[in-house]
Motif scaffolding. Structure first.
Motif, PDB file in Angstrom:
ATOM      1  N   SER A  71     -53.718 -12.592 -29.346  1.00  0.00           N
ATOM      2  CA  SER A  71     -54.028 -12.724 -27.928  1.00  0.00           C
ATOM      3  C   SER A  71     -52.815 -13.236 -27.149  1.00  0.00           C
ATOM      4  O   SER A  71     -52.494 -12.721 -26.071  1.00  0.00           O
ATOM      5  CB  SER A  71     -55.217 -13.666 -27.757  1.00  0.00           C
ATOM      6  OG  SER A  71     -55.511 -13.861 -26.408  1.00  0.00           O
ATOM      7  N   GLU A  73     -49.621 -13.091 -28.140  1.00  0.00           N
ATOM      8  CA  GLU A  73     -48.558 -12.086 -28.209  1.00  0.00           C
ATOM      9  C   GLU A  73     -48.816 -10.928 -27.244  1.00  0.00           C
ATOM     10  O   GLU A  73     -47.893 -10.454 -26.586  1.00  0.00           O
ATOM     11  CB  GLU A  73     -48.408 -11.575 -29.638  1.00  0.00           C
ATOM     12  CG  GLU A  73     -47.791 -12.605 -30.559  1.00  0.00           C
ATOM     13  CD  GLU A  73     -47.631 -12.120 -31.981  1.00  0.00           C
ATOM     14  OE1 GLU A  73     -48.481 -11.321 -32.458  1.00  0.00           O
ATOM     15  OE2 GLU A  73     -46.654 -12.544 -32.629  1.00  0.00           O
ATOM     16  N   ARG A  74     -50.069 -10.461 -27.155  1.00  0.00           N
ATOM     17  CA  ARG A  74     -50.396  -9.374 -26.220  1.00  0.00           C
ATOM     18  C   ARG A  74     -50.149  -9.803 -24.776  1.00  0.00           C
ATOM     19  O   ARG A  74     -49.621  -9.034 -23.968  1.00  0.00           O
ATOM     20  CB  ARG A  74     -51.847  -8.920 -26.396  1.00  0.00           C
ATOM     21  CG  ARG A  74     -52.055  -8.044 -27.616  1.00  0.00           C
ATOM     22  CD  ARG A  74     -53.462  -7.466 -27.672  1.00  0.00           C
ATOM     23  NE  ARG A  74     -54.520  -8.464 -27.676  1.00  0.00           N
ATOM     24  CZ  ARG A  74     -54.917  -9.148 -28.742  1.00  0.00           C
ATOM     25  NH1 ARG A  74     -54.337  -8.955 -29.909  1.00  0.00           N
ATOM     26  NH2 ARG A  74     -55.899 -10.031 -28.649  1.00  0.00           N
ATOM     27  N   ALA A  75     -50.516 -11.041 -24.453  1.00  0.00           N
ATOM     28  CA  ALA A  75     -50.292 -11.537 -23.092  1.00  0.00           C
ATOM     29  C   ALA A  75     -48.794 -11.557 -22.775  1.00  0.00           C
ATOM     30  O   ALA A  75     -48.380 -11.169 -21.675  1.00  0.00           O
ATOM     31  CB  ALA A  75     -50.902 -12.931 -22.921  1.00  0.00           C
ATOM     32  N   ASP A  77     -46.426  -9.725 -24.285  1.00  0.00           N
ATOM     33  CA  ASP A  77     -45.917  -8.349 -24.275  1.00  0.00           C
ATOM     34  C   ASP A  77     -46.312  -7.597 -23.008  1.00  0.00           C
ATOM     35  O   ASP A  77     -45.557  -6.737 -22.538  1.00  0.00           O
ATOM     36  CB  ASP A  77     -46.427  -7.577 -25.498  1.00  0.00           C
ATOM     37  CG  ASP A  77     -45.822  -8.086 -26.799  1.00  0.00           C
ATOM     38  OD1 ASP A  77     -44.788  -8.792 -26.753  1.00  0.00           O
ATOM     39  OD2 ASP A  77     -46.413  -7.793 -27.869  1.00  0.00           O
ATOM     40  N   ASP A  78     -47.491  -7.909 -22.451  1.00  0.00           N
ATOM     41  CA  ASP A  78     -48.013  -7.183 -21.290  1.00  0.00           C
ATOM     42  C   ASP A  78     -47.721  -7.864 -19.955  1.00  0.00           C
ATOM     43  O   ASP A  78     -48.171  -7.382 -18.916  1.00  0.00           O
ATOM     44  CB  ASP A  78     -49.529  -6.997 -21.433  1.00  0.00           C
ATOM     45  CG  ASP A  78     -49.894  -6.148 -22.639  1.00  0.00           C
ATOM     46  OD1 ASP A  78     -49.016  -5.429 -23.167  1.00  0.00           O
ATOM     47  OD2 ASP A  78     -51.068  -6.215 -23.072  1.00  0.00           O
ATOM     48  N   ARG A  79     -46.999  -8.964 -19.957  1.00  0.00           N
ATOM     49  CA  ARG A  79     -46.799  -9.712 -18.713  1.00  0.00           C
ATOM     50  C   ARG A  79     -45.925  -8.921 -17.728  1.00  0.00           C
ATOM     51  O   ARG A  79     -45.020  -8.187 -18.135  1.00  0.00           O
ATOM     52  CB  ARG A  79     -46.189 -11.075 -18.996  1.00  0.00           C
ATOM     53  CG  ARG A  79     -44.717 -11.060 -19.286  1.00  0.00           C
ATOM     54  CD  ARG A  79     -44.184 -12.468 -19.566  1.00  0.00           C
ATOM     55  NE  ARG A  79     -42.773 -12.470 -19.746  1.00  0.00           N
ATOM     56  CZ  ARG A  79     -42.135 -12.179 -20.876  1.00  0.00           C
ATOM     57  NH1 ARG A  79     -42.828 -11.844 -21.942  1.00  0.00           N
ATOM     58  NH2 ARG A  79     -40.826 -12.207 -20.928  1.00  0.00           N
ATOM     59  N   PRO A  80     -46.205  -9.084 -16.450  1.00  0.00           N
ATOM     60  CA  PRO A  80     -45.343  -8.461 -15.435  1.00  0.00           C
ATOM     61  C   PRO A  80     -43.930  -9.030 -15.529  1.00  0.00           C
ATOM     62  O   PRO A  80     -43.735 -10.179 -15.952  1.00  0.00           O
ATOM     63  CB  PRO A  80     -46.002  -8.854 -14.109  1.00  0.00           C
ATOM     64  CG  PRO A  80     -47.391  -9.272 -14.467  1.00  0.00           C
ATOM     65  CD  PRO A  80     -47.341  -9.777 -15.868  1.00  0.00           C
ATOM     66  N   SER A  81     -42.954  -8.262 -15.127  1.00  0.00           N
ATOM     67  CA  SER A  81     -41.556  -8.691 -15.273  1.00  0.00           C
ATOM     68  C   SER A  81     -41.242  -9.949 -14.477  1.00  0.00           C
ATOM     69  O   SER A  81     -40.356 -10.716 -14.847  1.00  0.00           O
ATOM     70  CB  SER A  81     -40.609  -7.566 -14.868  1.00  0.00           C
ATOM     71  OG  SER A  81     -40.851  -7.193 -13.520  1.00  0.00           O
TER      72      SER A  81
END
Length: 185
Positions: A71, A73-75, A77-81
């Motif tokens: 959870s 790691e996904r957050a 990896d998916d975070r806005p720049s």
């Protein structure tokens, strides 16, 4: 029992309870029989897959620890720049803990060791948080990462156990303030 002996026994019982609390306590996984009842199967069906409560406990810890790390790691990896990585990691940690209270307590509020899964996931997550913590303390990011984890843990634990308190801010706001404060010191 005479009244005096009753008072003495009360004091002894109280003192013994306090002494027993000097050691960390385990958080229990539901019993095999209670799981069988909830699944509406015979207890022998559970024992077929989990020969003991220790085996069940290990499997539960493995699954929950893997889910928590995934959870976070996904957050990340998916975070806005434009999102702060530490803030995202902390928010994911806190959100997972608050949405999995029993599992969180089992993982981090129990005297029992974490399962073997930590050999795979623990260092991977720890290394990622240490890498991110260089933004807080480039000279000692490991200590900064431990400080972050300590505060994130406190945020989850206190909110799980002190629901009646007026926190004055959401968990996300508390995490953002924490990250901001650490970066400005």
């Amino acid at each position: 029992m005479p009244k005096q002996e009753s008072r003495d026994l009360r004091a002894v019982l109280l003192q013994t309870a306090i002494e027993l609390l000097a050691e960390p306590q385990a958080v229990a996984v539901p019993s095999l029989r209670s799981i069988a009842r909830a699944c509406e199967v015979a207890p022998s069906a559970v024992y077929w897959h989990f020969p003991s409560e220790a085996d069940l406990r290990s499997a539960v810890l493995d699954a929950e620890y893997s889910d928590m790390v995934g959870s976070i790691e996904r957050a990340l990896d998916d975070r806005p720049s434009d999102a702060d990585a530490l803030e995202v990691a902390g928010q994911a940690y806190v959100a997972w803990g608050l949405s999995h209270p029993g599992a969180y307590q089992l993982l981090f509020e129990s005297a029992d060791p974490l399962p073997e899964t930590r050999a795979e996931y623990g260092p991977r997550l720890q290394n990622r948080i240490v890498e991110l913590a260089t933004a807080v303390d480039a000279d000692d990011p490991f200590s900064a990462a431990l400080l972050l984890w300590t505060v994130w843990h406190g945020l989850v634990s206190l909110r799980l156990h002190k629901k009646e308190w007026n926190w004055g801010m959401t968990p996300a706001q508390a995490n953002a303030r924490l990250i901001n404060a650490l970066k400005t010191t």
